[in-house]
Structures are given as structure tokens and as C-alpha cells.
Design an enzyme around this catalytic site. Structure first.
Site, PDB file in Angstrom:
ATOM      1  CE  LYS A  69      -1.234   5.081   7.736  1.00 36.39           C
ATOM      2  NZ  LYS A  69      -0.832   4.461   6.474  1.00 36.39           N
ATOM      3  CG  PHE A 115      -1.897   1.157   1.175  1.00 39.41           C
ATOM      4  CD1 PHE A 115      -2.976   1.129   0.291  1.00 39.41           C
ATOM      5  CD2 PHE A 115      -1.743   2.276   1.977  1.00 39.41           C
ATOM      6  CE1 PHE A 115      -3.874   2.185   0.219  1.00 39.41           C
ATOM      7  CE2 PHE A 115      -2.636   3.335   1.910  1.00 39.41           C
ATOM      8  CZ  PHE A 115      -3.709   3.290   1.028  1.00 39.41           C
ATOM      9  CG  ASP A 155       5.528   3.707   1.798  1.00 37.25           C
ATOM     10  OD1 ASP A 155       5.493   4.265   2.917  1.00 37.25           O
ATOM     11  OD2 ASP A 155       4.530   3.597   1.057  1.00 37.25           O
TER      12      ASP A 155
END
Ligand SMILES: *Cc1c(COP(=O)(O)O)cnc(C)c1O
Length: 390
Positions: free
Chosen positions: A247, A133, A218
Site C-alpha cells: 500500500k 484481510f 501484516d
């Protein structure tokens, strides 16, 4: 307004892309959230790995209030001290001699920035992994390896090869002298906390070096100390070309970053990229405060200690196959496809988790979670499984 009243107003006004959430939260402190009906919950999802030092941490509140009183925003026509201080901190964590930071608001944007940076190599081919993702915007979605999320929005960016995660041979075949970048998560979060075999990233580093491709890690979900390391790949002893963060980076506020290391740190030229709110002073102040709390309270060590406690306890719980992950990004794999039901039963007991897959419960609590809270989570989980196996 009760949960029910809010639900009606939500459904009348919001796009249905998030389905219809049943709970509204109105306040929080540490790892505890309070819903609109006044019920308390132990938050073991941490706003999907965002509230790294918990809700309403005094250091974050203080830093945000001080910054908004002083200066809330300046745009990228001007500099301001908080962004510089934060960039220096992040570059320091990479251990690289030369690196430069681009600030944005989200993980998708950080990966978009990496994608654009990779075009500066003069190559266009991209390699990513199945199940990964990387975000929902068209570029990031092109890298995301989940067909259900991609298919309604085809055509996406061409020239992206998705290979099985953790498979070195598949990577060896996919990466060529035409590859612009290879993007992987150090641990796949949304896919259900999938950990690659040890040495995987090291081999990717070698393959990228050999063939002149950028290695982009990532670290949007694994970053900010969550895995017991600042980014989540350090145990492999490598330095990637690009690190993307979001995040937890803003300590609960929206903030993303793309850190380019070495030669590629010079690729972007004036006018190549931008974001109006990128590196907003308030978000940067919150991030600096979160980093300071993580350092002062040695929260990365706490995360590792909690990981050990949780893994040891779950190894004795009937109905659990394994616990994967590192620090406080953990996937609890059940023997049966009952993750959604288990998540629902935990919610009824006042504990929030996420059913990442049919069999996997994902937890990503704040690094400030207490041992008593961890113990409560473990015993509630055990009793939910015991009831299910009656
Ligand atoms: C959540 C996530 C993203 C996307 O971040 P947004 O802020 O939702 O755009 C990208 N990569 C990984 C690994 C993520 O976990």
C-alpha cells in the site's frame, strides 16, 4: 471522455470483479482529485491508504522522473542502489540487529512470501484471525479470514486456523508446537478498522516464542507512518519475526516488502523465491522520496494531531457511536447501518471515503492532509448525518 463515456468503455472491456465504478479520475494534487467531468473531490481514502504523501507530490515526481531517466529496471540478476538504500531504511525502522528484505509489488505477494518463508520452519500449520484481510492470491486468501471472499475459491491451503481477533485465549488454544506462523494485522483495516486490546501483540509474541512459531505482522495497511508509527505495532514494544508492507510503501507506486527479522532472515536460500519486478528502481526511488517527506515534515506527528482533532470532533456528532484506529487510519462507527448511504452523500458533497462495513466509514487520507481539509471533512460529515436524522 466523460465519466459516463468511460463507464461504457470500462464495462465493455474490464472484468466485472470490481463492479462498475461510476467515477473516473484524471488528475490529482495533494488531497484533491479531479474526475473526468472536471468535478473536484477531497480524497479521504488516499487510494486505499496508498498515496501517503498525497497525489503528485513534487518530491515523488522528482524522484520518479530522475530514476526513470537514469535506469528504469534491471531484474534480479543484478543489484541497484535504490533497493539497497530502501532496504537499509526499512531495516533501520525495525530496530532489529539482523533483518533482510524481499521486495515485491503488492500486499498479497508480501504475505505469500511470508507464507513460503514459514514452510522453512519444517512446520505447515498456520494461525490467522477471523475478519482479517491478507490478500486475494490463493496463499494469501487462505490466510484471509472472510468467508465471502474465500468460499467461491475452495479448496484453499489446508491447516489454517482462524480465531477471533483480539482474543488471547483463542490464540493460546490455537498456537501449538506444530504452528509454523501466526499472522495478524496490528489494526484490522478492511474489516472496519478494528483495534485489538492493548497488550494483544505482546501476548502473541510470548506465545510464539514459547512454541517456536513465527509471528508475522501484516502492516500492509498500518505501515509507512499512517498510524503515527512506521509500522503500527511499535506501541506494543515488541519485534515480530516478519513484517509485511505494501500500500503506502511505494508512495503511490506499486511496491511491497517482506522483512524477515533475526534467524528467519536466513531461511530463504538462492532459488527459493523471486519476483521479476521486485524492488524496481522507480518504485524504490518513490518510496525513498515518500520516507524523506514523512521524516522532514514530521508527518507521523501530524497524523496523531489529526487523529485527536477528528476523534474530539466526532465525539460530539449525533449518529456516531465511536471513532476507532490510530493516526490517519480511522473507522467511524455509525449508530445505524447507513455507512453506504453516508459515503454516497459525502461523495455528492465532493468527499471520498469508504464504507468498510454496514456501519463503518473508513478514512485513510494522505498524511499531508491540511487542517483546513480535515475541518471541511468534519463539517461535511456532520451535516450529512444531520440531514439523515431530520
Ligand atoms: C490491502 C491489504 C492486503 C493486500 O494488498 P494487495 O496489494 O491488494 O495485494 C494485505 N493485507 C492487508 C492488511 C491489506 O490491507
Amino acid at each position: 471522455m466523460s465519466n459516463k463515456e468511460m463507464s461504457a468503455r470500462w464495462q465493455a472491456t474490464m472484468q466485472s470483479n470490481y463492479g462498475n465504478p461510476e467515477l473516473a479520475f484524471v488528475s490529482g494534487k495533494g488531497s484533491v482529485l479531479v474526475d473526468a467531468d472536471g468535478k473536484k473531490y477531497l480524497d479521504f481514502l488516499g487510494g486505499i491508504a496508498t498515496s501517503v504523501v498525497g497525489h503528485a507530490h513534487p518530491a515523488i515526481v522528482k524522484a520518479v522522473c530522475a530514476q526513470i531517466k537514469e535506469l528504469g529496471h534491471v531484474s534480479n540478476f543484478y543489484m541497484h542502489p535504490r533497493a539497497i538504500e530502501l532496504a537499509e531504511k526499512l531495516i533501520g525502522f525495525t530496530g532489529a540487529a539482523k533483518a533482510r528484505v524481499f521486495f515485491c509489488q503488492s500486499g498479497a505477494e508480501a504475505n505469500e512470501a511470508a507464507l513460503k518463508l514459514s514452510r522453512k520452519t519444517g512446520r505447515v500449520q498456520l494461525v490467522a484471525t477471523e475478519g482479517a484481510f491478507h490478500g486475494r492470491t490463493m496463499g494469501a486468501l487462505s490466510l484471509t479470514g472472510q468467508p465471502a471472499k474465500r468460499e467461491p475459491f475452495l479448496p484453499l491451503i489446508k491447516d489454517v486456523k482462524h480465531v477471533p481477533y483480539g482474543d488471547v485465549k483463542a490464540m493460546n488454544r490455537a498456537i501449538s508446537r506444530k504452528t509454523a506462523m501466526v499472522i495478524v494485522e496490528p489494526i484490522m483495516g478492511e474489516a472496519g478498522v478494528i483495534v485489538p486490546p492493548l497488550g494483544y501483540l505482546k501476548v502473541l509474541r510470548q506465545l510464539c516464542d514459547e512454541r517456536g512459531a513465527l509471528l508475522v505482522l501484516d502492516c500492509v495497511q498500518t505501515g509507512m507512518g499512517r498510524t503515527g508509527q512506521w509500522f503500527g505495532f511499535e506501541n506494543e514494544g515488541i519485534i515480530p519475526d516478519v513484517i509485511t508492507l505494501a500500500k503506502s510503501l511505494g508512495g503511490g507506486l506499486p511496491l511491497g516488502a517482506m522483512i524477515a527479522i533475526g534467524d528467519c532472515s536466513e531461511y530463504f536460500k538462492p532459488g527459493d523465491h523471486g519476483s521479476t519486478f521486485g524492488g524496481n528502481p522507480v518504485s524504490c526511488a518513490a518510496s525513498l522520496a515518500a520516507i524523506s517527506v514523512i521524516e522532514k515534515r514530521a508527518l507521523m506527528k501530524c497524523a496523531i494531531a489529526h487523529e485527536r482533532e477528528i476523534k474530539a470532533a466526532f465525539s460530539k456528532i449525533v449518529g456516531v457511536k465511536e471513532v476507532r484506529g490510530s493516526g490517519l487510519l480511522l473507522g467511524i462507527e455509525l449508530l445505524e447501518e447507513s455507512a453506504a448511504r453516508v459515503a454516497q452523500a459525502l461523495r455528492a458533497k465532493g468527499i471520498l471515503v469508504n464504507a468498510a462495513t454496514a456501519k463503518t466509514i473508513r478514512i485513510a487520507p494522505a498524511l499531508t492532509v491540511s487542517s483546513a481539509e480535515v475541518a471541511h471533512f468534519i463539517s461535511a460529515f456532520a451535516s450529512v448525518l444531520k440531514e439523515a436524522h431530520k
